[in-house]
Design a protein around this motif. Structure first.
Motif, PDB file in Angstrom:
ATOM      1  N   TYR A  37     -69.089  37.993  -7.982  1.00  0.00           N
ATOM      2  CA  TYR A  37     -69.208  36.532  -7.995  1.00  0.00           C
ATOM      3  C   TYR A  37     -68.251  35.920  -6.978  1.00  0.00           C
ATOM      4  N   ILE A  38     -67.042  36.450  -6.950  1.00  0.00           N
ATOM      5  CA  ILE A  38     -66.080  36.033  -5.927  1.00  0.00           C
ATOM      6  C   ILE A  38     -65.992  37.163  -4.904  1.00  0.00           C
ATOM      7  N   SER A  39     -66.384  36.867  -3.684  1.00  0.00           N
ATOM      8  CA  SER A  39     -66.407  37.886  -2.646  1.00  0.00           C
ATOM      9  C   SER A  39     -64.987  38.231  -2.201  1.00  0.00           C
ATOM     10  N   LYS A  40     -64.864  39.361  -1.501  1.00  0.00           N
ATOM     11  CA  LYS A  40     -63.548  39.770  -0.990  1.00  0.00           C
ATOM     12  C   LYS A  40     -63.014  38.744  -0.004  1.00  0.00           C
ATOM     13  N   GLU A  41     -63.921  38.136   0.751  1.00  0.00           N
ATOM     14  CA  GLU A  41     -63.488  37.138   1.727  1.00  0.00           C
ATOM     15  C   GLU A  41     -62.918  35.895   1.033  1.00  0.00           C
ATOM     16  N   ASN A  42     -63.606  35.434  -0.004  1.00  0.00           N
ATOM     17  CA  ASN A  42     -63.102  34.267  -0.739  1.00  0.00           C
ATOM     18  C   ASN A  42     -61.812  34.587  -1.476  1.00  0.00           C
ATOM     19  N   PHE A  43     -61.732  35.798  -2.047  1.00  0.00           N
ATOM     20  CA  PHE A  43     -60.509  36.169  -2.749  1.00  0.00           C
ATOM     21  C   PHE A  43     -59.329  36.248  -1.792  1.00  0.00           C
ATOM     22  N   ALA A  44     -59.587  36.689  -0.569  1.00  0.00           N
ATOM     23  CA  ALA A  44     -58.509  36.758   0.422  1.00  0.00           C
ATOM     24  C   ALA A  44     -57.917  35.368   0.677  1.00  0.00           C
ATOM     25  N   ILE A  45     -58.785  34.336   0.620  1.00  0.00           N
ATOM     26  CA  ILE A  45     -58.314  32.965   0.817  1.00  0.00           C
ATOM     27  C   ILE A  45     -57.501  32.485  -0.387  1.00  0.00           C
ATOM     28  N   LEU A  46     -57.934  32.884  -1.583  1.00  0.00           N
ATOM     29  CA  LEU A  46     -57.330  32.369  -2.822  1.00  0.00           C
ATOM     30  C   LEU A  46     -56.196  33.224  -3.362  1.00  0.00           C
ATOM     31  N   SER A  47     -56.038  34.443  -2.852  1.00  0.00           N
ATOM     32  CA  SER A  47     -55.147  35.420  -3.492  1.00  0.00           C
ATOM     33  C   SER A  47     -53.697  34.966  -3.575  1.00  0.00           C
ATOM     34  N   ARG A  48     -53.219  34.224  -2.572  1.00  0.00           N
ATOM     35  CA  ARG A  48     -51.803  33.823  -2.613  1.00  0.00           C
ATOM     36  C   ARG A  48     -51.529  32.810  -3.721  1.00  0.00           C
ATOM     37  N   PHE A  49     -52.600  32.142  -4.204  1.00  0.00           N
ATOM     38  CA  PHE A  49     -52.439  31.237  -5.341  1.00  0.00           C
ATOM     39  C   PHE A  49     -52.629  31.969  -6.673  1.00  0.00           C
ATOM     40  N   LEU A  50     -53.485  32.992  -6.660  1.00  0.00           N
ATOM     41  CA  LEU A  50     -53.816  33.699  -7.895  1.00  0.00           C
ATOM     42  C   LEU A  50     -52.849  34.836  -8.191  1.00  0.00           C
ATOM     43  N   ILE A  51     -52.210  35.366  -7.167  1.00  0.00           N
ATOM     44  CA  ILE A  51     -51.144  36.368  -7.346  1.00  0.00           C
ATOM     45  C   ILE A  51     -49.880  35.752  -6.774  1.00  0.00           C
ATOM     46  N   PRO A  52     -49.297  34.801  -7.498  1.00  0.00           N
ATOM     47  CA  PRO A  52     -48.186  34.014  -6.945  1.00  0.00           C
ATOM     48  C   PRO A  52     -46.848  34.724  -7.087  1.00  0.00           C
ATOM     49  N   LYS A  53     -45.815  34.040  -6.612  1.00  0.00           N
ATOM     50  CA  LYS A  53     -44.462  34.567  -6.709  1.00  0.00           C
ATOM     51  C   LYS A  53     -43.992  34.536  -8.163  1.00  0.00           C
ATOM     52  N   ASN A  54     -42.893  35.230  -8.401  1.00  0.00           N
ATOM     53  CA  ASN A  54     -42.411  35.400  -9.775  1.00  0.00           C
ATOM     54  C   ASN A  54     -42.061  34.080 -10.462  1.00  0.00           C
ATOM     55  N   GLU A  55     -41.722  33.062  -9.666  1.00  0.00           N
ATOM     56  CA  GLU A  55     -41.264  31.804 -10.258  1.00  0.00           C
ATOM     57  C   GLU A  55     -42.350  31.109 -11.089  1.00  0.00           C
ATOM     58  N   VAL A  56     -43.599  31.423 -10.831  1.00  0.00           N
ATOM     59  CA  VAL A  56     -44.678  30.752 -11.559  1.00  0.00           C
ATOM     60  C   VAL A  56     -45.435  31.728 -12.453  1.00  0.00           C
ATOM     61  N   GLN A  57     -44.745  32.740 -12.937  1.00  0.00           N
ATOM     62  CA  GLN A  57     -45.372  33.685 -13.851  1.00  0.00           C
ATOM     63  C   GLN A  57     -45.354  33.143 -15.275  1.00  0.00           C
ATOM     64  N   GLU A  58     -46.300  33.656 -16.075  1.00  0.00           N
ATOM     65  CA  GLU A  58     -46.396  33.339 -17.500  1.00  0.00           C
ATOM     66  C   GLU A  58     -46.488  31.839 -17.755  1.00  0.00           C
ATOM     67  N   GLN A  59     -47.317  31.179 -16.972  1.00  0.00           N
ATOM     68  CA  GLN A  59     -47.693  29.796 -17.227  1.00  0.00           C
ATOM     69  C   GLN A  59     -49.078  29.573 -16.634  1.00  0.00           C
ATOM     70  N   THR A  60     -49.811  28.680 -17.227  1.00  0.00           N
ATOM     71  CA  THR A  60     -51.180  28.448 -16.790  1.00  0.00           C
ATOM     72  C   THR A  60     -51.201  27.800 -15.414  1.00  0.00           C
ATOM     73  N   ILE A  61     -52.040  28.324 -14.531  1.00  0.00           N
ATOM     74  CA  ILE A  61     -52.229  27.719 -13.219  1.00  0.00           C
ATOM     75  C   ILE A  61     -53.715  27.424 -13.044  1.00  0.00           C
ATOM     76  N   THR A  62     -54.027  26.388 -12.290  1.00  0.00           N
ATOM     77  CA  THR A  62     -55.417  26.039 -11.986  1.00  0.00           C
ATOM     78  C   THR A  62     -55.534  25.778 -10.500  1.00  0.00           C
TER      79      THR A  62
END
Length: 389
Positions: A37-62
Motif C-alpha cells: 500500500y505504501i511503496s518503497k519510494e513513498n516510505f523513503a520520503i516519510l521514513s525520517r518522520f516515522l522512524i524519528p530520533k529518540n527524543e520523540v519516542q513513546e508518544q503518538t505522532i501523526t
C-alpha cells in the motif's frame, strides 16, 4: 462533498504497517496490510518522520503528507543484545488525508506495547527481520486481523501464543464549537485531579487565568500567549470537557430566566450550590436568591437590578452566581447585535463592526471600547439598530 483535514469526518483505516530500523538496511517497512500500500519510494520520503530520533519516542505522532495521514507510536528499546544496542520500531495506521485520527491513537499505543511485550518474550521483532520469515508472517497475520476487525466491527482481540489483547476504537464526541475571542471559559473539572504532565505548555500557561470572567482575548494578554494558540487550547479543553464557555460578565448585560430554572431550583444540590456564592460567613436565604434571580427580564440590565435589590447586602456574590446560572442554563444572556441602517458611508474606524452582524461583546474586544462607551454610541446614533437575541 469535498473533504479536507479539519472537516471533522472520520474515515476507515486504509492500511496498517510495522516499520523498523534495520541495523544494516536502515528504515524499512517490515510488513503491511494491504501489501504494497505504501511503496518503497513513498516510505523513503516519510521514513525520517516515522522512524524519528529518540527524543520523540513513546508518544503518538501523526504525519499528513503525499496523500497519506499516518498515526504511529515510535518505540525505542535499549539493550546491548541488539546490533546497535537498541531496537527501534513504529506500529502505524494509515487513514484518509481528511480523516480524524485521534480515535485510533489509544489502540495504536496499546498494540505497540503488545509488540514490545512479545519482543521481550520471544524476540519476534528482532529475529528474522527479512521478508517471508516465520516471525514476519506472524506479525503480518496480526496486522491483517486488526485491520479487518477494526474496519468491520471497531474492535478486535489479538492473540499470540499465551498473550492476548483486546482493542477497540474510542467513540468520539461532537466537534467542539468555535471559540470566539469574546467568549469566557469556565472550569467544570477540578484540574487538581490531573498530573501537570498531562497538560501541554500552552495549557499550563493559560489555566491559571481561566477564572470564569476572563475572556479568551484577556487570557491571551495575561498569559503572554498568542490568541490563536489560546483559542486552539480552549477548544481542546472543551473537547475533553474540562471547560465550558459562557458570555462575558458585564453589569450592562440583560438576562432572562429559562424554563430550566424551576426544575433546577427544586433540586437540593442546586440550592446548596447557589447559596455558596456568598459575600459573608452567613449564607443568603433561598427567598432572597429566588427574588434576585427571577427579577431578570427583557430590557432590565443587571445594573438596574443591583441598584434596586442590592444583592451584596443580601449576602449574594452576584458575579459568581450569574456565571454559574448561565453555565447551568438557568439564566440566558440576551445578546446585542448592533446593525447600521443609515444610507451614508460611516467614516468612523469602528463602523465596520456595525455592518457585519457582530455581537456587542466581540465589538468590545476588537475595538477596545468600554461597555459604557459602546452603549453611549448606540444610544446617540439613530441609524444604529440594536437587535436582541
Amino acid at each position: 462533498m469535498f473533504k479536507y483535514e479539519g472537516c471533522g469526518e472520520i474515515g476507515s483505516l486504509r492500511a496498517i504497517f510495522l516499520a523498523q530500523f534495520h541495523h544494516l538496511q536502515g528504515p524499512m517497512i517490515r510488513c503491511q496490510f494491504p501489501e504494497e500500500y505504501i511503496s518503497k519510494e513513498n516510505f523513503a520520503i516519510l521514513s525520517r518522520f516515522l522512524i524519528p530520533k529518540n527524543e520523540v519516542q513513546e508518544q503518538t505522532i501523526t504525519v499528513n503528507s503525499i496523500g497519506f495521514k499516518i498515526s504511529g507510536y515510535p518505540t525505542f528499546l535499549p539493550d546491548k543484545k541488539y546490533p546497535r544496542n537498541y531496537l527501534l520500531f513504529n506500529l502505524c495506521v494509515v487513514c484518509h488525508p481528511w480523516s480524524r485520527t485521534v480515535q485510533f491513537e489509544p489502540f495504536v499505543k496499546k498494540l505497540s506495547q503488545f509488540f514490545t511485550n512479545l519482543e521481550k518474550e520471544s524476540a519476534i521483532l528482532s529475529e528474522d527481520m527479512e521478508e517471508d520469515t516465520e516471525n514476519t508472517r506472524k506479525i503480518k497475520s496480526i496486522l491483517e486481523k486488526v485491520f479487518n476487525d477494526i474496519n468491520n466491527d471497531g474492535k478486535t482481540v489479538v492473540t499470540h501464543e499465551q498473550n492476548s489483547l483486546h482493542l477497540s476504537v474510542i467513540s468520539l464526541g461532537a466537534e467542539p464549537a468555535q471559540v470566539g475571542d469574546h467568549k469566557v471559559p469556565i472550569l467544570v473539572e477540578n484540574i487538581d485531579q490531573y498530573y501537570k504532565e498531562q497538560f501541554d505548555l500552552t495549557s499550563t500557561k493559560i489555566l491559571p487565568h481561566v477564572d470564569g470572567f476572563n475572556s479568551v482575548a484577556r487570557i491571551a494578554i495575561l498569559s503572554d500567549v498568542e490568541v490563536n494558540a489560546v483559542r486552539a487550547c480552549i477548544q481542546n479543553l472543551l473537547y475533553h470537557k474540562v471547560v465550558e464557555l459562557v458570555p462575558m460578565f458585564l453589569y450592562s448585560n440583560v438576562y432572562t430566566p429559562t424554563p430550566k430554572l424551576a426544575h433546577l431550583f427544586s433540586q437540593p444540590e442546586f440550592r446548596e450550590d447557589i447559596q455558596s456564592f456568598q459575600t459573608n460567613e452567613e449564607k443568603a436565604s433561598l427567598r432572597d436568591l429566588y427574588t434576585f434571580i427571577t427579577s431578570f427580564t427583557h430590557g432590565t440590565t443587571l445594573k438596574d437590578i443591583c441598584l434596586r435589590l442590592n444583592p451584596r447586602k443580601m449576602g449574594i456574590d452576584e458575579k459568581k452566581l450569574i456565571q454559574f446560572l448561565v453555565l447551568k442554563g438557568a439564566l440566558r444572556r440576551i445578546e446585542k447585535y448592533p446593525v447600521y441602517q443609515g444610507d451614508e458611508v460611516m467614516l468612523d474606524p469602528t463602523s465596520s463592526w456595525f455592518t457585519s452582524g457582530q455581537p456587542s461583546d466581540l465589538i468590545l474586544i476588537k475595538s477596545g471600547m468600554s461597555a459604557h462607551a459602546l452603549d453611549t454610541r448606540l444610544e446617540e446614533d439613530p441609524n444604529i439598530l440594536v437587535l436582541n437575541k
